[in-house]
Design an enzyme around this catalytic site. Structure first.
Site, PDB file in Angstrom:
ATOM      1  N   TYR A   1     -10.511   7.040   6.154  1.00  0.00           N
ATOM      2  CA  TYR A   1     -10.741   9.503   5.677  1.00  0.00           C
ATOM      3  C   TYR A   1     -10.737   8.763   3.883  1.00  0.00           C
ATOM      4  CZ  TYR A   1      -9.485  13.396   3.852  1.00  0.00           C
ATOM      5  OH  TYR A   1      -9.084  14.341   3.107  1.00  0.00           O
TER       6      TYR A   1
ATOM      7  N   ASP B   1     -14.201   2.031  -0.701  1.00  0.00           N
ATOM      8  CA  ASP B   1     -13.637   3.494  -0.870  1.00  0.00           C
ATOM      9  C   ASP B   1     -12.131   3.318  -1.552  1.00  0.00           C
ATOM     10  OD1 ASP B   1     -11.702   5.762  -1.613  1.00  0.00           O
ATOM     11  OD2 ASP B   1     -12.656   6.460   0.483  1.00  0.00           O
TER      12      ASP B   1
ATOM     13  N   LYS C   1      -6.263   8.961  -7.569  1.00  0.00           N
ATOM     14  CA  LYS C   1      -5.590   8.784  -7.915  1.00  0.00           C
ATOM     15  C   LYS C   1      -3.900   7.802  -8.968  1.00  0.00           C
ATOM     16  CE  LYS C   1      -4.835   9.175  -3.273  1.00  0.00           C
ATOM     17  NZ  LYS C   1      -4.242  10.171  -2.798  1.00  0.00           N
TER      18      LYS C   1
END
Length: 452
Positions: free
Chosen positions: A171, A264, A292
């Site tokens: 994702y 990623d 994050k």
């Protein structure tokens, strides 16, 4: 404190309000949560601001959080949980860390948004560039999705090629071009793609199998690709680590075929190592996305890479990408303090020790109770599958027993343990957790394994 809505799996009686005394004699009441979520469903689609908070696979009713602190989350009904979700990864220092909060209070006095450069952007940028092997220049954004959108445009601009290769179950945010065989909430909700994504938006996206170099080379031979993009440790199909050979093979293969290698690291960045997954595995990509942890719990994202690639980005170059709140002074402040804390000696060793203790204990109790269960961890990131394992790709992850996971998750929540409410999500340890928290979690797991 404003309530935060998190729709999770509950079934009713069974647990306790504090994680330190596991007892099935105390009823787990969610009356206020139920009422708030009922109203929320009339105001927001599904009653939430993100599907990750309302997974369908676990069923049951909702929990609405009122506050979080340290290793714990508290709902509006007074229930307390040991939290292994950690805002889906950012709360690596623990929720509402005192040092981060103190820095934020000072920053608030100076203003919440400048719309102009601030010195703290330089400070955080230097910290990221110094720590992450691939990053010589960095562009801050407001989210991981934005970072991946910018990265996608960048690799195409730099190479002059259109097609990219991603991996099944990985994702990279909800941009149109990435919603092809995505993991995370898309997998949990049973949506292979998404309505509203035009066919043209995904024509340039090719999909390979994780940990399978042959599937990648077959695509590289047939197509001129701008980049190969992957989660260096998968966290959106559940926790799936790469093999060393896979990452090293991708590095060699992309170089051979003239494609860029993109990690990623929105989830793994500063989570599994201070220099991110690329330092942990010793494999340096050309471009990296982050988020994050580098915002310390505030909205943030970033993409960075070699200087010659990043100088394509406006205003230095012709590839346009912008954001009014990018480099927000509060997010920069929280990120700086978080990275300062993480840079102190022994922090990742502590995360590794606690996480391994948790994973080993849960696997031990699950197998002792006769369940097929597998799992693993790297530093403060972990996950489990209800199957024999090992799980090396998304296809193998989908063969796990998600119904059993749902029952296990409900039982753990009732006993005051908050885990990711989907088989397709990783879990996260924080520096605020203790060995006592871990041991009580394992004890709760033993109880639940006996009931499912």
């Amino acid at each position: 404190m404003q309530s935060v809505i998190v729709a999770l799996a509950l079934t009713g009686a069974g647990a306790l309000r504090t994680p330190m005394t596991m007892s099935t004699a105390v009823k787990h009441v969610t009356t206020k949560s139920d009422a708030i979520m009922k109203e929320a469903a009339t105001l927001m689609p599904g009653g939430v601001s993100s599907p990750v908070r309302a997974f369908k696979s676990v069923g049951g009713g909702p929990v609405v959080f009122e506050k979080v602190k340290g290793a714990y989350a508290y709902d509006v009904d007074g229930n307390q949980y040991v939290d292994y979700v950690g805002t889906w990864g950012p709360a690596i220092c623990g929720h509402a860390n005192d040092e981060v909060n103190e820095a934020l209070r000072a920053a608030l006095e100076k203003g919440t948004s400048f719309g102009a450069p601030s010195e703290n952007e330089n400070v955080l940028a230097k910290m990221v560039c110094d720590a992450v092997p691939s990053v010589e220049m960095v562009r801050f954004t407001n989210s991981g999705t934005e970072a991946c959108m910018g990265m996608l445009r960048l690799v195409r601009a730099y190479t002059g090629r259109e097609k990219i290769i991603k991996f099944e179950g990985c994702y990279h945010g909800h941009a149109d071009g990435f919603l092809v065989q995505a993991g995370s909430g898309v997998a949990t909700l049973g949506l292979p793609d998404s309505p509203g994504v035009p066919p043209g938006a995904t024509q340039g996206t090719l999909v390979a199998e994780y940990n399978n170099l042959e599937s990648v080379e077959a695509l590289l031979k047939e197509h001129e690709c701008a980049a190969v993009v992957l989660e260096p440790v998968v966290g959106n199909s559940g926790f799936i680590p790469p093999t060393q050979e896979f990452l090293e093979g991708l590095r060699a293969m992309t170089t051979k075929y003239g494609a860029l290698l993109v990690f990623d690291e929105v989830m793994t960045g500063f989570r599994i190592d201070y220099g991110c997954a690329q330092k942990h595995f010793g494999v340096t990509p050309d471009v990296t996305t982050m988020g994050k942890v580098i915002g310390g719990g505030l909205p943030v994202g970033a993409y960075g890479g070699r200087r010659d690639i990043m100088e394509q980005v406006a205003p230095a170059g012709p590839m346009y990408q912008a954001g009014t709140l990018s480099g927000n002074p509060l997010a920069m402040t929280a990120g700086i303090k978080t990275l300062e804390i993480l840079s102190r000696p022994g922090q990742y060793e502590k995360l590794t020790k606690l996480t391994e203790r948790l994973v080993e204990g849960i696997l031990r109790e699950g197998k002792a109770a006769g369940h097929a269960i597998s799992g693993g961890s790297i530093s403060g990131m972990f996950g489990f599958f209800f199957c024999e394992g090992p799980v090396t790709c998304f296809r193998e992850a989908t063969a796990s027993d998600t119904d059993k996971f749902a029952r296990w998750h409900r039982g753990m929540l009732e006993r005051g343990v908050y885990l990711a409410p989907s088989q397709y999500e990783a879990g996260f340890m924080s520096l605020a957790h203790t060995e006592a928290d871990v041991d009580k979690t394992i004890a709760a797991a033993k109880e639940v394994f006996a009931t499912i």
